[in-house]
Design an enzyme around this catalytic site. Structure first.
Site, short mmCIF file in Angstrom:
data_model
loop_
_atom_site.label_atom_id
_atom_site.label_comp_id
_atom_site.label_asym_id
_atom_site.label_seq_id
_atom_site.Cartn_x
_atom_site.Cartn_y
_atom_site.Cartn_z
N GLY A 80 0.75 -1.24 0.00
CA GLY A 80 0.00 0.00 0.00
C GLY A 80 0.78 1.29 0.00
O GLY A 80 0.19 2.38 -0.08
N CYS A 94 10.93 -4.73 -8.82
CA CYS A 94 12.13 -4.67 -7.99
C CYS A 94 13.08 -5.79 -8.41
O CYS A 94 13.70 -6.46 -7.59
CB CYS A 94 11.79 -4.75 -6.50
SG CYS A 94 10.79 -6.18 -6.03
#
Length: 465
Positions: free
Chosen positions: A238, A357
Site C-alpha cells: 500500500g 524490484c
C-alpha cells in the site's frame, strides 16, 4: 514485547517450512509488517553469529524456559540492533545476561581478528548490499502535513537539517542525527542508514511513510492529475497507493487490487492511518478485471508493479533464491507480459507505469519490448526523468528511456521503471518499435522533477511532540 514474540513465531514457521518470510510476516497479524520483516531479516542474517554467542554464553542452558528463536531475536536487538524496546521479564532476562553476552561477542571478535560486527558475517552475507549502506528514506505524507513542518519537527528532536542534497555522494556521507532533502524527489527526506522511526510519533500517526526512494518513483512518474481515476493493479502493501492518493490530493478514485486477504487488511489499516480517502480495495486478480466494465470506464492512469523475482531487494535472506532459474524467470516474464498487455487494454487509459524490484532484463526491458511490439501503434515509451543517472539496458531502440536503480549507483533498492503513454490520434507509428517522441515536456518527461517545489502553505494538521 509483541514485536519480539511475532519475530520468534516467524522464525519458528520458517524452521517448520510453513512458508516464506513474506507470507509468514503478513499472516502474523502484527500491525507494523515492515518493522517485523526488518527484524526477522537481520536476525536471520546474523543467525550463525547469534548461535555462537548463545552457545558461548550458555544462555539457553541458564534460561531453560527461553525458546531459542526468541533468544536469537532478543540477543540480536540487544547487541546488533537499536537496543531492546520491550518491557517485562524477557527484557530483564536479556539484560541480566548482557555482560556475559558482550564478553562473548568481544571474544569472538578477537578470535576472528575483526573489529566490526559486520566483519563477523560470512563473506557472502557481508559483501551483498544491505540496509547498512542504503539510507533511510522518509516520504512526507502531504495528505496530513507538509515538508517544512516535518523538517521543523525533526529539528525539535535534535536532528540537524543540511538542506537539499546536491548529489548522491551527499546522501552517502550522512551520519549521526543529520538529514537532507532528496535531490530528486521533492517530498522525500533522507537520514543515515538504519535510522529507526517505527516508534516515532510522525510514523505512528501516518504523517510520514517509510519507503525506499526507488519505490517512490512509480507513483511520482505516473503523476495523475487531481480528480483522476487510477488503478493500482498489484497494490499491497500500500505504500504506492498512499503515494498516489497524496499526488491526487484525495481527489479522484483509486481502485486497488490484490489477491491476498491478509495483505489487503494490513493495507487498509495503513491507508486509513495515512488519511487516504476515495479508494476501493478488491481481493481480486487484476487479470480477471474486465476493462469493459463501466466502473473502470474513466480510468486514465494505471500503476502496474507485478510479482517479480525480487532480485533487486537488499537484505535477501538465507535460503531465498538469489538467482532464479531460467524456468522461473521465463514463468515470471510470461505473467508480466500478460498483465501488462491486459492493463494496456483499458479503453480510457492515457498513461501507465510498469515497475519491478528485479534486476533481470527478462522481467524488465524484454517485457516492455513485447508490449510495444504488440501495442506500439497505440502506446509509446516516454523518456521519463532524463536526469536520472541509471537508464534501461540497450535491449531495443529507445530502451534508455526506461529507468533503473541500484544500491551502488543510486543508493536504493534495485528497481526498474518504464512509462508508457497513449499516442495522440493520427500520430504515426514506426514500422518496428516505437521511438521516444519529442513532445511538449510533461510531468516526469523532459523536465527536472527534482526542481524545488513551490512552498506549501502550512495549513495541514501539525503534530506536537
Amino acid at each position: 514485547m509483541a514485536l519480539y514474540s511475532a519475530a520468534a513465531a516467524v522464525l519458528q514457521g520458517l524452521e517448520r517450512g510453513d512458508g516464506g518470510i513474506k507470507s509468514l510476516v503478513y499472516n502474523s497479524g502484527f500491525p507494523h509488517v515492515r518493522q517485523l520483516y526488518a527484524l526477522v531479516s537481520e536476525t536471520l542474517r546474523y543467525a550463525p553469529v547469534l548461535e555462537k554467542l548463545l552457545a558461548g554464553a550458555a544462555l539457553l542452558q541458564a534460561e531453560k524456559k527461553l525458546p531459542p528463536p526468541l533468544a536469537k531475536v532478543l540477543v540480536y536487538d540487544l547487541l546488533f540492533g537499536k537496543g531492546l524496546k520491550c518491557g517485562g521479564r524477557w527484557k530483564a532476562l536479556a539484560r541480566r545476561h548482557r555482560a556475559r553476552l558482550e564478553a562473548e561477542l568481544a571474544r569472538l571478535k578477537v578470535q576472528q581478528k575483526v573489529s566490526r560486527n559486520e566483519d563477523l558475517l560470512a563473506p557472502a552475507q557481508a559483501a551483498s548490499p544491505t540496509a547498512s549502506q542504503v539510507p533511510r528514506y522518509v516520504r512526507v505524507n502531504t495528505l496530513k502535513t507538509c515538508v517544512d513542518d516535518v523538517i521543523d519537527f525533526f529539528k525539535r528532536q535534535s536532528y540537524s537539517y543540511l538542506g537539499k542534497a546536491a548529489s548522491v555522494e551527499d546522501l552517502r556521507a550522512l551520519s549521526g542525527k543529520k538529514f537532507l532533502l532528496d535531490l530528486h524527489l521533492p517530498e522525500l527526506l533522507v537520514f543515515p542508514p538504519q535510522t529507526d522511526f517505527h516508534d516515532n510519533l510522525l510514523y505512528t500517526s501516518g504523517h510520514i511513510i517509510l519507503q525506499d526512494k526507488a519505490s517512490c518513483l512509480p507513483a511520482f512518474l505516473l503523476g495523475p492529475p487531481a480528480g483522476s481515476h487510477v488503478i493500482d493493479a498489484c497494490a499491497a502493501p500500500g505504500n504506492k497507493t498512499s503515494h498516489l492518493a497524496a499526488i491526487l490530493k484525495n481527489k479522484g478514485q483509486i481502485f486497488a487490487f490484490d489477491v491476498d486477504t491478509k495483505r489487503l487488511a494490513t493495507m487498509n489499516t495503513m491507508l486509513m492511518r495515512a488519511g487516504v480517502t476515495g479508494f476501493q480495495l478488491a481481493q481480486q486478480d487484476f487479470l480477471t478485471v474486465d476493462p469493459g466494465d463501466p466502473k473502470y470506464g474513466k480510468v486514465t492512469h494505471i500503476l502496474l508493479d507485478p510479482s517479480c523475482s525480487g532480485s533487486g531487494m537488499v537484505n535477501r535472506l538465507p535460503g531465498e533464491e538469489a538467482a532464479p532459474s531460467a524456468q522461473r524467470l521465463q514463468a515470471l516474464a510470461g505473467f508480466q507480459r500478460k498483465v501488462l498487455s491486459h492493463a494496456l487494454s483499458f479503453p480510457a487509459l492515457r498513461r501507465l507505469v510498469y515497475s519491478t524490484c528485479s534486476l533481470h532484463r527478462e522481467e524488465n526491458e524484454d517485457v516492455v519490448q513485447a508490449a510495444l511490439q504488440e501495442r506500439g501503434s497505440a502506446f509509446r515509451l516516454v523518456n521519463a526523468f532524463p536526469s536520472w543517472p541509471c537508464r534501461g539496458l540497450a535491449a531495443f531502440p529507445g530502451a534508455e528511456s526506461c529507468l533503473r536503480a541500484s544500491p551502488a549507483d543510486t543508493l536504493t533498492h534495485g528497481f526498474f521503471v518504464a512509462v508508457l503513454e497513449r499516442r495522440e490520434e493520427g500520430a504515426a507509428a514506426p514500422s518496428s518499435l516505437p521511438s521516444v517522441a519529442e513532445e511538449k515536456p510533461q510531468h516526469g518527461e523532459g523536465t527536472e522533477p527534482g526542481a524545488a517545489p513551490k512552498k506549501r502553505k502550512r495549513k495541514k494538521q501539525r503534530v506536537k511532540e
